[in-house]
Design a protein around this motif. Structure first.
Motif, PDB file in Angstrom:
ATOM      1  N   MET A  72      -2.625  -8.328   5.497  1.00 47.81           N
ATOM      2  CA  MET A  72      -2.068  -7.346   6.432  1.00 47.81           C
ATOM      3  C   MET A  72      -2.506  -7.695   7.853  1.00 47.81           C
ATOM      4  O   MET A  72      -3.693  -7.842   8.109  1.00 47.81           O
ATOM      5  CB  MET A  72      -2.660  -5.996   6.020  1.00 47.81           C
ATOM      6  N   PRO A  73      -1.581  -7.841   8.812  1.00 50.48           N
ATOM      7  CA  PRO A  73      -1.993  -8.139  10.187  1.00 50.48           C
ATOM      8  C   PRO A  73      -3.008  -7.102  10.696  1.00 50.48           C
ATOM      9  O   PRO A  73      -2.856  -5.907  10.418  1.00 50.48           O
ATOM     10  CB  PRO A  73      -0.690  -8.045  10.976  1.00 50.48           C
ATOM     11  N   LEU A  80      -2.540   1.888  10.779  1.00 53.45           N
ATOM     12  CA  LEU A  80      -1.897   2.466   9.591  1.00 53.45           C
ATOM     13  C   LEU A  80      -2.853   2.618   8.408  1.00 53.45           C
ATOM     14  O   LEU A  80      -3.064   3.727   7.909  1.00 53.45           O
ATOM     15  CB  LEU A  80      -0.690   1.618   9.172  1.00 53.45           C
ATOM     16  N   PHE A 172       1.122   6.497  11.328  1.00 50.76           N
ATOM     17  CA  PHE A 172       2.336   5.784  10.885  1.00 50.76           C
ATOM     18  C   PHE A 172       3.397   5.694  11.976  1.00 50.76           C
ATOM     19  O   PHE A 172       4.240   4.807  11.942  1.00 50.76           O
ATOM     20  CB  PHE A 172       2.908   6.372   9.580  1.00 50.76           C
ATOM     21  N   PRO A 245      -0.255   9.394   4.061  1.00 49.08           N
ATOM     22  CA  PRO A 245       1.104   9.176   3.532  1.00 49.08           C
ATOM     23  C   PRO A 245       1.785  10.447   3.035  1.00 49.08           C
ATOM     24  O   PRO A 245       3.018  10.494   3.012  1.00 49.08           O
ATOM     25  CB  PRO A 245       0.910   8.166   2.403  1.00 49.08           C
ATOM     26  N   PHE A 292       9.484   1.798   4.797  1.00 50.31           N
ATOM     27  CA  PHE A 292       8.505   0.705   4.816  1.00 50.31           C
ATOM     28  C   PHE A 292       9.300  -0.612   4.825  1.00 50.31           C
ATOM     29  O   PHE A 292      10.005  -0.906   3.881  1.00 50.31           O
ATOM     30  CB  PHE A 292       7.626   0.784   3.561  1.00 50.31           C
ATOM     31  N   PHE A 294       8.588  -4.145   5.125  1.00 52.21           N
ATOM     32  CA  PHE A 294       8.208  -5.330   4.350  1.00 52.21           C
ATOM     33  C   PHE A 294       6.720  -5.273   4.056  1.00 52.21           C
ATOM     34  O   PHE A 294       5.989  -4.478   4.655  1.00 52.21           O
ATOM     35  CB  PHE A 294       8.564  -6.620   5.087  1.00 52.21           C
ATOM     36  N   PHE A 402      10.103   0.561  13.743  1.00 51.83           N
ATOM     37  CA  PHE A 402       9.330   0.641  12.489  1.00 51.83           C
ATOM     38  C   PHE A 402       8.254   1.719  12.601  1.00 51.83           C
ATOM     39  O   PHE A 402       7.311   1.524  13.360  1.00 51.83           O
ATOM     40  CB  PHE A 402       8.635  -0.685  12.185  1.00 51.83           C
ATOM     41  N   PRO A 403       8.266   2.826  11.895  1.00 51.42           N
ATOM     42  CA  PRO A 403       9.388   3.273  11.073  1.00 51.42           C
ATOM     43  C   PRO A 403      10.417   3.960  11.949  1.00 51.42           C
ATOM     44  O   PRO A 403      10.112   4.362  13.071  1.00 51.42           O
ATOM     45  CB  PRO A 403       8.722   4.289  10.139  1.00 51.42           C
TER      46      PRO A 403
HETATM   47  C1  MYR Z   1       2.011   5.398   4.628  1.00 55.38           C
HETATM   48  O1  MYR Z   1       1.354   4.566   3.970  1.00 55.38           O
HETATM   49  O2  MYR Z   1       1.512   6.124   5.484  1.00 55.38           O
HETATM   50  C2  MYR Z   1       3.465   5.595   4.320  1.00 55.38           C
HETATM   51  C3  MYR Z   1       4.425   4.708   4.977  1.00 55.38           C
HETATM   52  C4  MYR Z   1       4.253   4.374   6.423  1.00 55.38           C
HETATM   53  C5  MYR Z   1       5.274   3.373   6.880  1.00 55.38           C
HETATM   54  C6  MYR Z   1       5.056   2.786   8.204  1.00 55.38           C
HETATM   55  C7  MYR Z   1       5.922   1.587   8.430  1.00 55.38           C
HETATM   56  C8  MYR Z   1       5.713   0.874   9.721  1.00 55.38           C
HETATM   57  C9  MYR Z   1       4.696  -0.214   9.766  1.00 55.38           C
HETATM   58  C10 MYR Z   1       5.122  -1.595   9.409  1.00 55.38           C
HETATM   59  C11 MYR Z   1       4.078  -2.321   8.602  1.00 55.38           C
HETATM   60  C12 MYR Z   1       4.409  -3.703   8.177  1.00 55.38           C
HETATM   61  C13 MYR Z   1       3.442  -4.240   7.141  1.00 55.38           C
HETATM   62  C14 MYR Z   1       3.379  -5.719   7.055  1.00 55.38           C
END
Ligand code: MYR
Ligand code: HEM
Length: 419
Positions: A72-73, A80, A172, A245, A292, A294, A402-403
């Motif tokens: 994960m970067p 996040l 997020f 989440p 989400f 990728f 994103f998102p």
């Molecule tokens: C959560 O875990 O809080 C639920 C989903 C959050 C989605 C956020 C998406 C945007 C970030 C992109 C991440 C890319 C990962 C390589």
């Protein structure tokens, strides 16, 4: 001797900017152009494999070939997910930690969450009756923050609700934004981790006694395979991996409302066709709308797959959005059509809004059942327990954020409870 074929490749220097500019459809567009489930590109300054489709997802979840440690970067970890949590673990350590998460997901605990959620929806709806209009996304984030904290055994005072909701949402909402917005995300994470860390300390020294079935209790006292408690920082990261989440499900609720407004024929079916139709609707919201985008992993060894050579220690990206929109898997993939789930041949690798493969043995989302439950409860509320008007607003969503979210965040006016 295995036969090697050249992997399809996107040529050029670095394509990170294209990913940002094209957004969610970037990977699927390339996969369709090259007619492949796997191609090579250059992102974040390094060579990367891009996997998608049913076969690509199946490969991505083969734990003998991929690991998550350091995948994960860093910027994503710092906002996040946090650092050293379940997402970054492999092998036995991951299995132990994941069991801890899944132990919270019993039908009984899901029912307890449902009761809390219904109660907070009801209270909020009462408040909405005296308001000109509401922004549904903002209201639902708050409802879910209250629900998540209470369910998790995390004490939350009324005067803390607004700030806590905002900080959790920043995790997020700001992960993939450019500064200074991103800095708000790191700031929110620090605040939240300190807050939960203190609660873990209080549980451990007996000052705070949450119920034994709650997240805060279970995570504070969890012992790993060698009998060790988690570091306080890690316990805080993991508690946030539950409450953050749950608040993020608000994004799916905004899209659920968007679908009810945009597809009145499908909304009508919910009234005439009964409970199965609710499940199809929820599943189609999870498939159709971008969330989400990728997921990332790293190869653990050299290997050959379908004739293509893979090199050890190479970044690999799974195209989540594109797999859910893959025309090879989904007929009329770009149409919102809940009935497709009526005769869906269930596969752990074709429908992957919250990851694929196995919950316990792999990294598939620990909160998938919670998400589905929360979405069903909210859909029922929107369809059967509220009446509202939908003023003119911008319901479009931007595929390069994103998102992403409907631009208006869903505005309702004249809200009334019908039950
Ligand atoms: C959560 O875990 O809080 C639920 C989903 C959050 C989605 C956020 C998406 C945007 C970030 C992109 C991440 C890319 C990962 C390589
Ligand atoms: C992992 C999506 C809700 C807890 C994941 C993954 C995705 C995802 C894509 C990564 C899968 C992988 O690494 O291969 C979502 C979406 C949600 C959501 C779109 C909608 C809001 C939830 C909820 C919870 C939760 C409600 C907890 C209550 C987790 C945890 C992991 C995870 C703990 C890490 C699992 C692991 O690494 O083994 N989620 N999720 N998620 N999710 Fe969710």
């Amino acid at each position: 001797m295995s036969h090697h074929t050249q992997m399809p490749k996107e040529t050029g220097l670095d394509h990170s900017l294209k990913v940002l500019k094209e957004g969610y459809p970037y990977f699927l567009k390339r996969r369709e152009e090259m007619d492949t489930d796997v191609f090579e590109t250059t992102i974040l300054g390094q060579k990367a494999y891009c996997l998608g489709g049913e076969s690509g997802a199946e490969l991505f979840y083969d734990t003998s070939k991929f690991k998550r440690d350091k995948a994960m970067p860093k910027p994503v970890q710092k906002v996040l997910t946090g650092q050293h949590g379940v997402q970054s673990l492999d092998g036995k350590k991951h299995e132990d930690r994941k069991k801890m998460f899944m132990s919270l997901m019993s039908p009984k605990e899901l029912d307890r969450l449902t009761t809390l959620l219904e109660n907070y929806w009801y209270q909020s709806a009462k408040k909405w009756e005296s308001m000109d209009q509401i922004v549904l996304y903002d209201e639902v984030k708050e409802i879910l923050c209250r629900t998540a904290c209470e369910w998790a055994g995390v004490p939350l005072l009324e005067e803390e609700v607004k700030d806590t909701t905002r900080n959790l949402a920043n995790l997020f909402e700001k992960t993939a934004s450019i500064s200074p917005s991103y800095l708000q995300g790191t700031h929110s994470r620090k605040k939240l981790e300190n807050w939960i860390k203190k609660l873990v300390q209080q549980v451990r020294n007996g000052e705070l006694k949450p119920e034994e079935n709650t997240t805060l209790y279970v995570f504070s006292w969890h012992r790993d395979d060698i009998g060790k408690l988690m570091d306080e920082d890690v316990a805080a990261v993991e508690v946030l991996n539950i409450i953050r989440p749950i608040v993020a499900v608000a994004i799916y609720i905004a899209f659920t409302a968007q679908a009810l407004i945009q597809y009145p024929n499908e909304a009508e079916k919910l009234i005439t066709k009964g409970s199965k139709q609710y499940q199809y609707f929820v599943q189609e919201v999870r498939r159709f709308y971008p969330f989400f985008p990728f997921q990332a992993a790293i190869t653990t060894k050299d290997f050959t797959w379908n004739g293509y050579p893979f090199k050890k220690e190479t970044l690999t990206v799974l195209d989540i959005y594109g797999t859910n929109h893959d025309p090879k898997i989904w007929e009329n993939a770009d149409q919102f059509f809940p009935d497709r789930f009526n005769d869906w041949k269930e596969s752990p690798f074709s429908f992957i809004p919250q990851g694929g493969g196995d919950h316990l043995g792999g990294h598939r989302c620990a909160g998938e059942w919670i998400t589905i439950k929360v979405m069903n409860v909210c859909l029922d509320f929107l369809v059967n327990q509220l009446s509202f008007s939908v003023p003119k607003q911008d319901l479009e969503f931007n595929l390069t954020k994103f998102p992403t979210l409907p631009n208006s965040k869903i505005i309702f006016s004249n809200v009334k409870r019908t039950k």
